[in-house]
Design an enzyme around this catalytic site. Sequence first.
Site, PDB file in Angstrom:
ATOM      1  N   GLU A   1       0.855  -1.191   0.000  1.00 56.72           N
ATOM      2  CA  GLU A   1       0.000   0.000   0.000  1.00 56.72           C
ATOM      3  C   GLU A   1       0.891   1.241   0.000  1.00 56.72           C
ATOM      4  O   GLU A   1       2.013   1.218   0.529  1.00 56.72           O
ATOM      5  CB  GLU A   1      -0.880  -0.024   1.268  1.00 56.72           C
ATOM      6  CG  GLU A   1      -1.766   1.192   1.404  1.00 56.72           C
ATOM      7  CD  GLU A   1      -2.856   1.024   2.478  1.00 56.72           C
ATOM      8  OE1 GLU A   1      -2.885  -0.022   3.151  1.00 56.72           O
ATOM      9  OE2 GLU A   1      -3.663   1.951   2.622  1.00 56.72           O
TER      10      GLU A   1
ATOM     11  N   ASN B   1      -6.670   1.465   2.757  1.00 53.49           N
ATOM     12  CA  ASN B   1      -7.400   2.709   3.009  1.00 53.49           C
ATOM     13  C   ASN B   1      -6.963   3.819   2.047  1.00 53.49           C
ATOM     14  O   ASN B   1      -7.753   4.689   1.678  1.00 53.49           O
ATOM     15  CB  ASN B   1      -7.171   3.169   4.453  1.00 53.49           C
ATOM     16  CG  ASN B   1      -7.747   2.182   5.457  1.00 53.49           C
ATOM     17  OD1 ASN B   1      -8.606   1.372   5.122  1.00 53.49           O
ATOM     18  ND2 ASN B   1      -7.262   2.231   6.694  1.00 53.49           N
TER      19      ASN B   1
ATOM     20  N   ASN C   1     -12.106  -0.762  -1.061  1.00 49.85           N
ATOM     21  CA  ASN C   1     -11.454  -1.344   0.112  1.00 49.85           C
ATOM     22  C   ASN C   1     -12.256  -1.041   1.371  1.00 49.85           C
ATOM     23  O   ASN C   1     -12.582   0.137   1.612  1.00 49.85           O
ATOM     24  CB  ASN C   1     -10.046  -0.743   0.272  1.00 49.85           C
ATOM     25  CG  ASN C   1      -9.362  -1.231   1.534  1.00 49.85           C
ATOM     26  OD1 ASN C   1      -8.990  -2.402   1.631  1.00 49.85           O
ATOM     27  ND2 ASN C   1      -9.203  -0.355   2.519  1.00 49.85           N
ATOM     28  N   GLU C   2     -12.558  -2.050   2.133  1.00 50.53           N
ATOM     29  CA  GLU C   2     -13.186  -1.903   3.465  1.00 50.53           C
ATOM     30  C   GLU C   2     -14.253  -0.812   3.484  1.00 50.53           C
ATOM     31  O   GLU C   2     -14.243   0.075   4.352  1.00 50.53           O
ATOM     32  CB  GLU C   2     -12.114  -1.642   4.536  1.00 50.53           C
ATOM     33  CG  GLU C   2     -11.180  -2.812   4.699  1.00 50.53           C
ATOM     34  CD  GLU C   2     -10.251  -2.737   5.916  1.00 50.53           C
ATOM     35  OE1 GLU C   2     -10.166  -1.682   6.562  1.00 50.53           O
ATOM     36  OE2 GLU C   2      -9.622  -3.769   6.218  1.00 50.53           O
TER      37      GLU C   2
ATOM     38  N   TYR D   1      -7.009  -9.018  11.243  1.00 52.47           N
ATOM     39  CA  TYR D   1      -5.705  -8.908  11.894  1.00 52.47           C
ATOM     40  C   TYR D   1      -5.825  -9.496  13.292  1.00 52.47           C
ATOM     41  O   TYR D   1      -6.875  -9.398  13.930  1.00 52.47           O
ATOM     42  CB  TYR D   1      -5.265  -7.441  11.959  1.00 52.47           C
ATOM     43  CG  TYR D   1      -4.994  -6.870  10.577  1.00 52.47           C
ATOM     44  CD1 TYR D   1      -3.775  -7.095   9.948  1.00 52.47           C
ATOM     45  CD2 TYR D   1      -5.959  -6.147   9.896  1.00 52.47           C
ATOM     46  CE1 TYR D   1      -3.524  -6.592   8.675  1.00 52.47           C
ATOM     47  CE2 TYR D   1      -5.720  -5.642   8.620  1.00 52.47           C
ATOM     48  CZ  TYR D   1      -4.499  -5.870   8.015  1.00 52.47           C
ATOM     49  OH  TYR D   1      -4.248  -5.379   6.753  1.00 52.47           O
TER      50      TYR D   1
ATOM     51  N   GLU E   1      -6.534  -9.355   3.137  1.00 48.18           N
ATOM     52  CA  GLU E   1      -5.692  -8.727   4.186  1.00 48.18           C
ATOM     53  C   GLU E   1      -5.714  -9.641   5.392  1.00 48.18           C
ATOM     54  O   GLU E   1      -6.787  -9.847   5.993  1.00 48.18           O
ATOM     55  CB  GLU E   1      -6.206  -7.337   4.578  1.00 48.18           C
ATOM     56  CG  GLU E   1      -5.887  -6.267   3.569  1.00 48.18           C
ATOM     57  CD  GLU E   1      -6.197  -4.858   4.080  1.00 48.18           C
ATOM     58  OE1 GLU E   1      -6.017  -4.601   5.291  1.00 48.18           O
ATOM     59  OE2 GLU E   1      -6.629  -4.034   3.262  1.00 48.18           O
TER      60      GLU E   1
ATOM     61  N   GLN F   1       1.370  -6.643   5.369  1.00 54.34           N
ATOM     62  CA  GLN F   1       1.743  -6.329   4.016  1.00 54.34           C
ATOM     63  C   GLN F   1       3.105  -6.962   3.730  1.00 54.34           C
ATOM     64  O   GLN F   1       3.509  -7.860   4.472  1.00 54.34           O
ATOM     65  CB  GLN F   1       1.744  -4.826   3.848  1.00 54.34           C
ATOM     66  CG  GLN F   1       0.318  -4.242   4.106  1.00 54.34           C
ATOM     67  CD  GLN F   1       0.149  -2.774   3.719  1.00 54.34           C
ATOM     68  OE1 GLN F   1       1.003  -2.189   3.096  1.00 54.34           O
ATOM     69  NE2 GLN F   1      -0.966  -2.167   4.097  1.00 54.34           N
TER      70      GLN F   1
HETATM   71  O1  AHR Z   1      -3.091  -2.988   6.043  1.00 57.91           O
HETATM   72  C1  AHR Z   1      -3.308  -1.824   6.772  1.00 57.91           C
HETATM   73  C2  AHR Z   1      -4.745  -1.327   6.670  1.00 57.91           C
HETATM   74  O2  AHR Z   1      -5.600  -2.234   7.295  1.00 57.91           O
HETATM   75  C3  AHR Z   1      -5.323  -1.189   5.292  1.00 57.91           C
HETATM   76  O3  AHR Z   1      -5.013   0.019   4.697  1.00 57.91           O
HETATM   77  C4  AHR Z   1      -6.801  -1.299   5.526  1.00 57.91           C
HETATM   78  O4  AHR Z   1      -7.469  -1.840   4.440  1.00 57.91           O
HETATM   79  C5  AHR Z   1      -6.897  -2.135   6.780  1.00 57.91           C
HETATM   80  O5  AHR Z   1      -7.745  -1.567   7.718  1.00 57.91           O
END
Ligand code: AHR
Length: 490
Positions: free
Chosen positions: A26, A71, A171-172, A243, A291, A348
Site C-alpha cells: 500500500e 485505506n 477497500n473496506e 488482523y 488482508e 503487508q
Molecule cells: O493494512 C493496513 C490497513 O488495514 C489497510 O489500509 C486497511 O485496508 C486495513 O484496515
Amino acid sequence: MKASISINKDDKISAIDNRIYGSFIEHLGRAVYGGIYRPQDKSADEMGFRKDVLELVKELKVPLVRYPGGNFVSGYNWEDGTGPRENRPKKLDLAWASIETNEIGIDEFQEWAKRADTEIMMAVNLGTRGAAEAGNLVEYCNLDTDTYYADMRRKNGFDEPFGIKVWCLGNEMDGPWQIGHLTAEEYARKAHEAAKIMKWTDPSIELVACGSSNRWMPTFGDWEKTVLRECYDDIDYLSLHSYYGNPNNNTPEYLAQPLIMDDFIKTVAKICDEVKAEKNSDKTINLSFDEWNVWFHSNEQDKQVPRWSYAPRLLEDIYNFEDALVVGMLLITLINNADRVKIACLAQLVNVIAPIMTEDDGCWVQTIFYPFLHASTFGRGTALKTDIGCGTYDTDSTKNVPYITASAVENDDGTITVFAVNRSLDEEAELELSGLEGYSLQQHTELCCDDMKAVNSISQPDNVKPSEKAIGEKAVLSAHSWNVLRFIKK
Ligand code: AHR
C-alpha cells in the site's frame, strides 16, 4: 504428549490456488517510499527499485501483490501517478495523514511487479470516486484500443497493456474510518455499477467485492448478504480481512486465534452459498482473504507520528517468535480452506506490518518471514484432509483448543508436505502418522525458540531462524514450534 495425524491421499480438500500466497503493498508509511523504491540506495536499479528487497520478495515466491491500498485507495486519483514525474501533484493522503508525492504510480509499480515475478491485484477507488474512473483505469491498464486512456498509457511509454487480471471493487467500504464509507446498500449499488463498466471494458478480468473489514463489524453478515444479492452475477470473489494480536500478553489465548479465522472463512462461505441457493445460481462465489496478518505491536508508537510526513515509520510492527507461530497457523488455516479461499494476501510485504524490513544500509527479515516462505515454497499442489488426535486446552474465550494444528499438501512432484504447529508451551508432541505408508520422512524443518518474545533486527538478523531436525524413528514436534515435514515416496 502423544498426538496423531492421519492423512488419506484420496481424501482431498482441493487443488491449492497459488494465489493464497499473495501479499500487499500500500502507499502507506515506508512500504513504497524507502521500502521497494529508494533511488539513492546502494542496491537501487535504474528505476530506483531496491534490488536487495526484490531478492527477498522473489525468495518468498509471491504470486500476486495487492496495490495501491488499503485505506489509501479510497482517496486516490490513479492519474496522479502517471505521466512525467515533474508534473505529478503532491497531495494529502487523508487515510494515513501523510504526504503522497506520486513518484510511484501504476506505471512504475507494474515495472516493479515484473522484476518481482509477481502479478498485480489492483484496487479501484470507490470512496471518493466511482464507476467511470474505475473503468478508465481498466482501459489504461488492459486495452490496446486506439482510445483516450489506452493512448495515454502509450504516450507514457508503455505500448503493451499491463494485463491486470484481478481487481478489487474498493477497500473496506463498511468501515467508518474509510474515506467515503458507505452503507451496505450504497456500496452494493456502487460496486454493481462499477463492476458492469469494468467488465464491459475488459470481460476477462476477475472482480473482488468488499466483504466485512473483520469478523466483529456490527454489520457482518448483513453486509455480505446485501452485497451478494446485488452483485452476485458481476463478481468472482468476496473479500475477508482480519488482523490478530496479543495486546493482553495472553499467549495461550493468542495461539487460539487462528480458530477465529477458520470460523470466519466457513461462515462467509456459508453466506455465499445461501445467496447462491436463493438465486438458484450455478455460480459459486469464492473467497479472497486479501488482508491478513498479526497487527498490534505498533499501535501506540503510531500515535506519536507527526501528521503530514513523507514516508513516516507507520505500522512497523516488530514481530516476535510467537507471532511467527500464529502466522504459521493462519497459513495452515488458509490451506485447509483451499476449496473456498482462492486468493489471500499477507498484509503487508515491506516495512508496513511486513516480513521484510529495510533500513538505509540494508534489509532484514522478521520472524514471520519463515512460515510464509515455507508455505509458499512447499504448500503448492493439493490440500489433503487431515485427522488430528491430540489433547486440548481451554482459554477464557475459547474451549477445546487443540494442541496440534496441521495441514497436508500433496506437492506436484509427489512429495507430501505436512505443516504443523504444537501450541503447547511446555510439552513436546510425539507424532503417530498414518496414511503415509510407502513414504519416508526426508526433511524436518523447525522454527522454535526458548524465548517466545525473541525478535530479529538489522543488528541480529538471525536471532530467530529455522533449523533442520535430525530424522529419527518418530517425528517429534517441540513445545511451541512451527514444523515442515517433507515425505518422499520410498
Ligand atoms: O493494512 C493496513 C490497513 O488495514 C489497510 O489500509 C486497511 O485496508 C486495513 O484496515
